[in-house]
Structures are given as structure tokens and as C-alpha cells.
Design an enzyme around this catalytic site. Structure first.
Site, PDB file in Angstrom:
ATOM      1  N   SER B 219      45.118  17.939 -68.643  1.00  0.00           N
ATOM      2  CA  SER B 219      44.604  18.669 -69.798  1.00  0.00           C
ATOM      3  C   SER B 219      43.438  17.878 -70.419  1.00  0.00           C
ATOM      4  O   SER B 219      42.517  17.514 -69.681  1.00  0.00           O
ATOM      5  CB  SER B 219      45.745  18.917 -70.800  1.00  0.00           C
ATOM      6  N   ASP B 435      48.542  28.929 -65.189  1.00  0.00           N
ATOM      7  CA  ASP B 435      47.888  28.335 -66.357  1.00  0.00           C
ATOM      8  C   ASP B 435      46.792  29.266 -66.871  1.00  0.00           C
ATOM      9  O   ASP B 435      45.821  29.530 -66.165  1.00  0.00           O
ATOM     10  CB  ASP B 435      47.292  26.972 -65.949  1.00  0.00           C
ATOM     11  N   HIS B 472      50.134  26.050 -68.444  1.00  0.00           N
ATOM     12  CA  HIS B 472      49.407  24.813 -68.690  1.00  0.00           C
ATOM     13  C   HIS B 472      50.351  23.611 -68.786  1.00  0.00           C
ATOM     14  O   HIS B 472      49.995  22.504 -68.383  1.00  0.00           O
ATOM     15  CB  HIS B 472      48.594  24.964 -69.980  1.00  0.00           C
TER      16      HIS B 472
END
Lengths: 494, 494
Positions: B219, B435, B472
Site C-alpha cells: 500500500s 483490490d 486491498h
């Protein structure tokens, strides 16, 4: 407004404390013009006379209707009034109700050419301009004399403001007949089925139409359109559902949940009691919460690929230091969309109808529960007992439940049973690949539940990303694919 | 807290006016237990002593660090302090800064076995439990002695709290040396490149490590990981980026934008100045805005298919009337996630780092602009002129711009130029199909920009929906696919 602005600037400076005096901080303090603007709107609203009162209201329909009418749609519609109570799926009742509507074209003698148009969550009955209201409607280019989509030379078009809305139909801003005060959060929760039963009174009792030629709708309207066929299978011939679904999906519920929570956190929302009253004339609507909720909604209405091509990752000005107020082009777009909407629509209507969409479910168990609740309410109501305080309509302690208790297979079988009345209807289902809110696979699911390729009466159209990048909002914009499919479907066999 | 609750209940009743008296309304008024709870938290916070003060602080690291430390990570980390100013890409400066870090395993004599782990936006340096802090870390199961992913018998692992964060590193809650007051919204905006340059001082100046064996992150950490290779190509051998990107996408910016606007609308945020001071000891943090922002973030962190299988469209209790407070299971999940986070993280850190993610861009033009700004700032700073008030760091009137001005092709070429330093690095890029925030095609884009199938040094792994439904957040949960790929990549040739 200038002195207000100066006052606010002074207040802001004071509230930031001495640490903001220039020179005593290493880097400059950030500025917040977007918050300044919201504060100015708040001050402006406070200095206005109550924004919804009789002197505000113009037009014939409004003379019968003293409730606040939001936004620009203050006249140009008719009002159907039903004095019989409407018993509701979740245990509430409307002792009477109004439905605002507009029509285009002429109803033929056989009353066989009527098409009912259902709107999305926040639209009014004003789908198209008319003599009574020359403003373009929300589906202006889809409708017209000899228009290949919705041809007023051929069809009699009816569009209503949804029950629970704020453009002339009964909603949370309307008066509760019990005390003459706005319902506010005393308004009963509606199901899409309730909305349809109200509409059906307009169609059958007011217009005397036994069978609609078609029921057409997109988004919430797509749900309604399918629901009309489920509730009144004998009273409608063709059904069009664009970007609707057979049952809401948890990810759409999640997106609407955050919109509602954000709106409810605005102190001006005041648990729904923000309408000015004699005692509290200076209440103002939760315009900040509405703006924020609409910004979140806009994220779900449009699509990433569209934004990539329109905005990319460009900022208003690359040379200025980044700020937390709108800075990237996509942020200024969202900010503008939110602000535009913030005073155009009633916050309570938004909350209730948003929840109604979450609750949408064509399942058999859902229908059966609603029917049982309606009968219970009717019994109590007709015996003149008060509904308030009865256990079946008040909150009872909520069980803690962390996971679903029925399997996806059971839930699907339940849905198929509830949709059985639709099996022999002519149905067009339209989905859009770039739609993230009501994804194309939810359209495909409707199609499959109706028999799919084995049912020749059901048609399925899917718009690829190359056809539309506009996401959920495609139905408002795409004359060629969405409009074209609807037009062809309506003309077939007519 | 009981008397507070009663007081609030009485206040609520009074504020709703006489219309709520039972019997005078057709349907029962809705209740809002979720809002009651928020009010209780507010009252509770107001009645507390300032939540961040010295007596709160325990542990060695804290003795040097009087800034508030949020959440549960109040000790167990080390602090690196740099007294040389850090000049920043957007024109600001940090005259000095701290980086909180933890390590696991042993640095070998050649200093060739160090792996730097970058966190997501809101994580601390506590990736794994240790003697100093026995709480499980955020990557607990990915790290350990003989662990097949990050093996502490072999590697020396370093994890830092990101610059701008609130777990011991310098951020908006830290004191501005100019006046000793918290930076708050006087904190300068950071780029990911700035964060990396700060980390590099820790690695080179404190540890004396010339070349990291690997830079690993997910991320925001995936962005950092790539950026380390871009900024210091000679000082890192292997790079892992999971669910990162080469440049933020407008739809991610849109989702983070609404989170920020919601948080900034909380009156307690007070334009960033919510830290208790001597003059205003009763300021409280914007816990409601933080809760709402985290709920929106959670929607982007997880995935629809996961929610369908966990929650479906089930409500807590189908027999109770629907309410606008959490009602569907998915709503109670979001509510819980939001509340848990609301006092665990500093609101200003969240805002600044969220914006830093929006601004992330490996493009050449972005690098060049940052370099120019840093030189300008350094010149002013070293001449002892104040930075505050200088035109290049303050707001100038913003041009109105509605559409992007460079084409997608130009933007891509710019990006490819900026990524050139990465071309001869060993890189693993991992993407997850479910995601929605950093979609797999953004991972594919990184891979393609690095030469794709023509560059044997770059590896690309894509997790199908059948591998992970966790969206995610997969990087926090998936030992088998994410962990397995990282482990294999790190072991290769070592």
C-alpha cells in the site's frame, strides 16, 4: 454577506491562537477556503427567513400543499391525493398521502398506451419540459414528439415524484396529520413495494388505467420497475430495468451507509428535526452533511476510467503547495457536485430513500414478512389503538449477529420464488460495465433469475466500457445504447 | 459516565420538542443509539484530563519525546533523531526530525542483510512482537525465526513509523521548534520521496548501511518501496511492492478526498488545532470525523464478494423496524471498524499522509519540480529569511482548470522517464484482483513501465479472486500467496 465574511475571518484568526502569528512558525499555516465557504453558507442560511414557508410557494399544486418543496421544482406538477391509509411493509402507516406527477402525450380511449417512468433517488417528476414548467427535465432528450425512445405522439407518459421524496409527494418534510408538525424522523420506513402500491393507486384510481403498457426505470427506478411487475403482474405489459437489481448488495449498502452516517453526524441534522418551527425559526438544514454525502454518492455514480480521461492526476496548480481543500481536478469536481446538491434536496428524504434502496429485496420471505406486518398494523390502526409504543413497531433489543445465517444458495432460492410473478412478463434488463454501484453482474443476476437464455421474453443488454465510461450515471446520458435499447424494446409488437 | 448518559437523554428529549410526546405522532419516532453513543464519547473525552501529556508517556523512547503518542504503541521502539534540516518537495522544511523504528534479527558484519519494511498509512513500527513490546505486530505471522517469509535468523529487519505519522516519528502532533507548539496544520506537506529521504538518513547515518538487501512494502509502503529504488538506486538490491502503484489514480484520490473532507467537517478538528494547550486544555480530538473517515476507508480496503459471503444482506433483526443507525450486518462491521480507529490515530497525521498518497507520482516532472523547490527552500532557510509569507510556499490565486491539460500518453512517458533508475533493479510487484483501491491493473502498469516481459529482473504476481477475497487488505492477511511470493523472491540468489 461581506461583514459576515470579515467577522468569520476574525473569529478564525482568534480561534487559531497565538501560535499562528506570522514568523513564529517554521512553515506557513495551511489555509482552508473550502471550510470558510461552508461557514459563510451557514451564516447566510441563519440570516435568511425560514427557507420553506408558504410565501415561498407558487403554482397551483402548491396551493393544496403547504409542505416545503425543495430545489427548483416548485411548480408545474399535478398532485394525486389518497385519503385511504397506506399500510407499510415495516409496520408503519401513512393515514393519507400525496403523489406529485407530470404527464406527456395523450392517454388513448382504450387506456392502453400508458408508460410509467420511475426516477432515481433524488429526481423529481420533471422528466421533460412542459408548458407548466419549461425547464429541461432529467430525461429531456429521451422524451419527445416522435422521439425514437419515448415518443409522446404514441405513448402517454407518467412520471411521479417517489413517495418519501421532497418534490411534492408525501415525505419526511410533510406534516404528520396527528399533530400538524413535520414528520421528520417520525416518518415511517418505506419499502420499494410500499412506493409501488402508492403509485398503483394513482394509476388505477386516478387515471383508471387497468394495465400499463410499460413500467420503465433506472437505478432506484429500475428496482421499482421490477417491483411493479412483482406486485401487479396483471397490470403491466412490459418492464424495463436499467442499472437496477433484484436485491441490494452489501457493497452498495456499505456505500450508502457511510453517506447516511456522514449526514447524520452534521449537528444541524438534529436527529431529523431541522425544519424551522414557530418556536425554533432559525433552524437550518444540514447543508454540510448533505454536501459530503453527495460527494461520496458521486464517487459511486461515476467511474474511474472517466476521471482518468477527464482529470488524470492534475492539480489546479502544480506550483502551489498542496492543500487539504480541493486541489486535484477530480476534487474540485466532487466539491462542486456536492455543493450544488446540498440545498436542492431534503436531507430526511435522502436518508429514508437511501435506506429504502438498501432494503430492496424481491425475495419471497421479504414479501411474506411485509404482508404480515401490514395486516398487523391495519388491525391496530382500525381498532383506534395508538401505533406508537407498540412492540412490533418500536425498537426491541437487537441480537448480536456477526455473520450471515442463511447460505447464499438459500437466499438465491428465496429470491427466485419472490420473482416468480415476473416470469411471463416481457422484460428488458440493461447493465453497464463501468457501473460500480449496480454492477453489470447484478443485471445478469436478474436475467438469470428470470430464466436467462431459456426465457425468450427476457432480454439482456450489457454496455461495454467502450460504449460508456459514465458508470452508474450512464442512464442519464447515453441516448444511443441505453436509449436505443429502450426504444426498440418498447416498439416491439406495439 | 451514567449521569452523563442520563443528562444527554434528557437534553435529547428536550431538543426534539413537544411533537415527540407519545401519542401525538402517527408512527413512533426513530431512535438513534449510534448518535447517543458518539455524544457519550464526546462528553467522556471532555471530562478527561488532556489525553496526551507527559504523565501518559512511558518507556525509554518517550523520555526523549514529549509529543503525544497515539493508540497502544506507546513504547518498545527506538528513536533516530536527525538535527540537520530536511528540505521538502513542496517547499517546506523540517529543521530537525525523529524517526521511530524497531528491528528484529541481527545485522551481519558486512551490513549486507538488512531489509527495510515500509508500513501502510496508519501502522506503527511494530510489525512484530519483541521483548520491548510483546503485543503482536501488524505483520506478526509474516516475520519470525526461520519464518519462510521474513526470516529473522537470516535477515536484519527494520521497520519505521512513517515521517508524518503519530507513533513516535515527527508528524503534525509534534512540536514546531519555532514556538514549541504542535505543528498541527502548520506541518509542511510531505511527498513519499521526502519520507524516503528521511528513512535513508536512518539507514545510512544511524546504521551505517550502504546497501539494503531489500526494501519491502504494501500500500503506501509499496509506493515507498519503489520510491526507495528511484531515489537511491545504488543503495538497495531488491524491491517488493504489494498493492502499491507508480502514481495515484483519480478514483483513489476521490475516495481519500471524501475521507478528508468528512474529517475536516468535524467541528472538533478546528482546522487542525485540536491538541489541548495550556490555554485550551479541554480541546478534544475529532473522534466523530475520524470514525466516519475510517468507515469510508474500510469500504475501500475490503471487497464486495467478501461481504457477500460474510454478511449478505442480513440485518441484525429482521423483525425490528429498519433504522438509520447500523442495522445490516455490514453496517455494524463498518461502525465497529470506524469506532475502533477513531482514537487510535492522530487526525492530522491521517489527513497529511492521505494527501501524500494522493500526491504520489514517480514521474520525472514531479521529481524535477521537487528538486527545484527544495533548493529554493534551502537557499531561503540558510539565509535566515523566514519561510512564512514567501510566495513560493503560500497560496497563490488558483487558476480555474476543468480538464486535464496533458494527454494520458504524455503523462505515461513522463512516468517512464521517472522510473528509469528502477530498470536494472530486482523487483517483485504483487497485485490483488479483488483490490478496488490499488487495482491489479495499477500493478500491471508498474510491471509494464519497468519493461514487462522484456525485463527478466521484474516479476509480477497477480492474486485471482479465488486466491483472495480480502481486497486491498490482502497484504495483511494472506500468508500463502502474498507472503509466499515475498519469501521466494527474497531467498532467490541470496
Amino acid at each position: 454577506m461581506r461583514s459576515t465574511t470579515l467577522l468569520l475571518a476574525a473569529k478564525r484568526f482568534a480561534s487559531q491562537g497565538t501560535s499562528r502569528v506570522s514568523g513564529s512558525s517554521t512553515n506557513p499555516a495551511m489555509r482552508f477556503p473550502c471550510l470558510d465557504k461552508l461557514e459563510e453558507i451557514t451564516e447566510h442560511l441563519k440570516s435568511q427567513k425560514p427557507f420553506c414557508n408558504e410565501s415561498d410557494v407558487a403554482g397551483n399544486a402548491q396551493k393544496q400543499n403547504k409542505d416545503p418543496i425543495y430545489g427548483k421544482v416548485k411548480s408545474g406538477f399535478q398532485v394525486f391525493e389518497s385519503d385511504r391509509p397506506l399500510f407499510l411493509d415495516y409496520g408503519g402507516v401513512l393515514p393519507s398521502f400525496r403523489i406529485a406527477y407530470e404527464t406527456w402525450g395523450k392517454l388513448n380511449n382504450e387506456k392502453s398506451n400508458a408508460i410509467l417512468i420511475h426516477t432515481g433517488l433524488s429526481a423529481s417528476s420533471h422528466a421533460h419540459s412542459s408548458d407548466a414548467n419549461k425547464q429541461p427535465g432529467w430525461w429531456e432528450d429521451f422524451i419527445g414528439y416522435n422521439n425514437p425512445i419515448l415518443d409522446t405522439s404514441k405513448w402517454f407518459l407518467i412520471c411521479t415524484n417517489v413517495l418519501g421524496g421532497c418534490y411534492g409527494s408525501t415525505g419526511p418534510a410533510s406534516s404528520d396529520p396527528a399533530d400538524g408538525m413535520p414528520y421528520a424522523s417520525r416518518f415511517p420506513m418505506l419499502s420499494v413495494q410500499d412506493i409501488i402500491r402508492a403509485q398503483h393507486r394513482l394509476i388505477s384510481e386516478h387515471f383508471g388505467i387497468d394495465k400499463l403498457y410499460a413500467s420503465v426505470g433506472c437505478s432506484l427506478g429500475g428496482m421499482q420497475s421490477l417491483c411493479y411487475g412483482q406486485q401487479f403482474p396483471d397490470n403491466v405489459q412490459k418492464i424495463v430495468s436499467v442499472s437496477g437489481c433484484a436485491r441490494s448488495h452489501p457493497s452498495s449498502i456499505a456505500m450508502r451507509h457511510v453517506q447516511r452516517q456522514v449526514l447524520m453526524a452534521d449537528p444541524n441534522w438534529n436527529r431529523g428535526f431541522y425544519y424551522p418551527t414557530q418556536e425554533q425559526p432559525n433552524r437550518i438544514p444540514p447543508h454540510i452533511g448533505m454536501k459530503l454525502a453527495r460527494e461520496i454518492a458521486t464517487v459511486t455514480y461515476r467511474s474511474g476510467p472517466e476521471w482518468e480521461s477527464r482529470f488524470g492526476t492534475e492539480r489546479l496548480d502544480d506550483e502551489s503547495p498542496p492543500v487539504l481543500c480541493p486541489d486535484f481536478l477530480v476534487e474540485t469536481y466532487l466539491d462542486h457536485q456536492g455543493e450544488k446538491f446540498s440545498l436542492e434536496y431534503d436531507a430526511n428524504s435522502f436518508l429514508y430513500l437511501s435506506k429504502t434502496m438498501d432494503l430492496f429485496d424481491l425475495s419471497q420471505s421479504h414479501l411474506a414478512r411485509g404482508e404480515r406486518k401490514r395486516r398487523e398494523t391495519q388491525r391496530v390502526y382500525e381498532s383506534n389503538e395508538p401505533l406508537v409504543g407498540r412492540s412490533f413497531v418500536s425498537d426491541r433489543p437487537r441480537a448480536m449477529k456477526r455473520h450471515r445465517t442463511t447460505s447464499t444458495e438459500e437466499a438465491r432460492a428465496d429470491l427466485a420464488r419472490g420473482m416468480a410473478p415476473l416470469l411471463d412478463k416481457e422484460i428488458l434488463v440493461v447493465g453497464v460495465k463501468s457501473d460500480g454501484l449496480m454492477p453489470y453482474w447484478q443485471q445478469r443476476e436478474i436475467y438469470d433469475l428470470l430464466g436467462g437464455d431459456n426465457n425468450r421474453k427476457v432480454k439482456f443488454t450489457e454496455l461495454a466500457e467502450s460504449d460508456s465510461l459514465y458508470g452508474h450515471d450512464t442512464f442519464l446520458l447515453d441516448l444511443e445504447h441505453v436509449g436505443g435499447s429502450i426504444g426498440r424494446f418498447l416498439r416491439e409488437g406495439s
